[in-house]
Design an enzyme around this catalytic site. Sequence first.
Site, PDB file in Angstrom:
ATOM      1  N   HIS A 232      49.309 -26.778  -2.208  1.00  0.00           N
ATOM      2  CA  HIS A 232      49.827 -25.791  -1.869  1.00  0.00           C
ATOM      3  C   HIS A 232      48.748 -24.515  -1.376  1.00  0.00           C
ATOM      4  CE1 HIS A 232      51.092 -21.710  -4.904  1.00  0.00           C
ATOM      5  NE2 HIS A 232      51.475 -22.016  -3.286  1.00  0.00           N
TER       6      HIS A 232
ATOM      7  N   HIS B 106      47.447 -32.626 -11.229  1.00  0.00           N
ATOM      8  CA  HIS B 106      47.621 -31.053 -11.362  1.00  0.00           C
ATOM      9  C   HIS B 106      46.450 -30.365  -9.915  1.00  0.00           C
ATOM     10  CE1 HIS B 106      48.033 -27.291 -13.813  1.00  0.00           C
ATOM     11  NE2 HIS B 106      45.849 -27.315 -12.861  1.00  0.00           N
ATOM     12  N   GLU B 107      45.280 -30.828  -9.953  1.00  0.00           N
ATOM     13  CA  GLU B 107      44.736 -29.735  -8.955  1.00  0.00           C
ATOM     14  C   GLU B 107      44.788 -30.267  -7.996  1.00  0.00           C
ATOM     15  OE1 GLU B 107      42.920 -27.780  -9.844  1.00  0.00           O
ATOM     16  OE2 GLU B 107      42.480 -27.891 -11.974  1.00  0.00           O
TER      17      GLU B 107
ATOM     18  N   HIS C  22      47.788 -28.200  -6.876  1.00  0.00           N
ATOM     19  CA  HIS C  22      47.007 -27.074  -6.143  1.00  0.00           C
ATOM     20  C   HIS C  22      46.532 -27.363  -4.960  1.00  0.00           C
ATOM     21  CE1 HIS C  22      46.863 -24.309  -9.517  1.00  0.00           C
ATOM     22  NE2 HIS C  22      46.057 -25.339 -10.054  1.00  0.00           N
TER      23      HIS C  22
HETATM   24 ZN    ZN Z   1      45.710 -24.799 -12.764  1.00  0.00          ZN
END
Ligand code: ZN
Length: 691
Positions: free
Chosen positions: A481, A474-475, A478
């Site tokens: 991104h 998940h991280e 990010h």
């Molecule tokens: Zn998040």
Amino acid sequence: MVETAADQKNPLLEPWTGPFEAPPFGRIRPEHFRPAFDLALKEARAENAAIAADPEPPNFRNTIEALERAGRSLDRVASVFFNLASAQSNDEIEAIEREIAPVLSRHRSDFFANEALFARIAALKANESKLGLDPQQARVLERYHLNFTRNGAGLSAEAKARLADIGERLATLGAAFGQNVLADEKSWLLVLDHGDLDGLPASFVASAARAAADRGYEGQHLVTLARSSVEPFLQFSKRRDLREKAFRAWSARGENGGATDNRAIAAETVRLRAERARLLGAPSFAHFRLADTMAKTPEAALSLLRSVWAPARDRAAEEEAALQDIAASDGGNFKLAPWDWRYYSEIRRKQAYDFDESEIKPYLQLDRLIEAAFYVASRLFRLSFTERFDLELYDKDARAWTVMGPGGAPVALFIGDYFARPSKRSGAWMSDFRGQQKLDGEELPIIVNVMNFSKGGDGEPSFLSFDDARTLFHEFGHGLHGMLSDVIYPTISGTNVARDFVEFPSQLYEHWLEQPEILRRFAPHCKTGEPMPEALLQKLLNARRFNQGFATVEYTASALVDLELHLDPAPGDIDITAFERKELERIGMPDAITMRHRTPHFQHVFSGDSYSAAYYSYLWSEILDADGFEAFVEAGDIFDPAAARRLKDFVYAGGDSRDYEEAYRGFRGRDPLPEPLLRKRGLEAAPAGDA
Ligand SMILES: [Zn+2]
């Protein structure tokens, strides 16, 4: 002795000349921050004043681009400071944080109160069609104009003064709200005698004993109202009477009367937010809040929540029936209550999906899973990662990688800071030490992922739970991104996107962890090197759909109440408890489930503004990630190059350079559909699997 060269010795004020121009962590001391902040603030003020006072008529370059260039020193100091305040704090840093927070907030409000600056921006906005702006420039101009008007620029002096009062009052209310929840959590304790431990696992008993010892109840055990204590208690305790007691106290946080009661605070907050929205020309606070998101309107968010509500409630009813059966076969002659749900569903989970954590653990090594996350990025985006050991980071366990693009050109510096330590706050997050931009030549991002995994013993590998592994992906989503960002202007770079869009790239990335192909390859047994047995793998993947009726109902009810509360254009003196009860009745909330966050302790919504009228955002992003991953499923290849290319161009590299709907359509070729989310959560009409 006269110290004349103090400023020169402050590494925060020097140019950083090392690899990636990374901060020289080894030389930065807490005492460097305050003088650096003061100087950087002065510089930023002077830069803004010069732009506002420019005798030339405004144009994009002397106003918007100049603003994009202003405040660089402040960004530099603040990014190092706030990263350390989260990941490597101490008393000195905390003291500086308390001191600097109001100064920075003042700096921000002064900026938006600068009418000369706003006049230039408004003039540009009014003449936009004649300026010949490209789409990114138009987006940046729009962003500035919006930020100013949303902060009251252009209003009468009277309206502005009222907005300032409201802002101040809301800040006070937000702080009090959070403190009251904490006070209610701290003042309630359930002391367990030895006879009260029935059903509780050894690990829980041990931590309950520690909690007791910490508070002077030596030799006993304590349950507190922290989620990490009360939730496992509700899950495992065989004592229905004690579960009820704990649940009632947990559910009543912020609603106990007296000094810590949050109902009046919540009511006043809702009232003031509505007034603020009215002053700014919006029909309600929810309209004001959502105007700047992907959903754009409360109606769009409500329609999403409602489309999920009915199937979730149906699935929850099936779950409830199954739990009721288990309770009956256990000799329980009662109707399932909210304090029973977690307990019986744990029994059901064991029957249907159980795997022993100790069975799975040897397969999930941190280092292999970092490799897995990198591997997925290499297949999707043709990135490669080389660890480097020549940088002194802020902690000896933090690691750094040079990230390279297809041609071998550097793209970013990635820092991974994986282990828990006392100086780190809890949770997991992505942040940056520098964002990507190319206003004056390419500036490469420095991105960090911070986790709280437990570190393996000396020379031993560190192992993760499956949830930990999901957090890692998940991280890292990010992180990508931030790393793949490819825009000109800092304001629209990387993760500077709307609340209901920002979790899309991160949640999407989790899907690759859950692909058997990835787990077979990167989750070998630590001793034998054998891949995870197929049956175990399937159990692990199926577990995701377990109890999703419950989870979706408790979440969606909270999100609906949040939106409805903020849709009233002119709320009077709301009775928070009555409002909540009426709304839950209206939507047909099952008796055996309560809201995930009841209003009197709904900190996402009332301790500050971050999720006010926006708690729906989590589910919104999940629609996008579920539907988005289907692009790869439909292509028959989880690394389909064409889909990956569009994903990169429109999502991971795009920052806030486009309208979000347009960005999504660019990637997916159409608008998102809710069905994949229902499938992901196992809420589609035909029950999935055997349970
Ligand atoms: Zn998040």
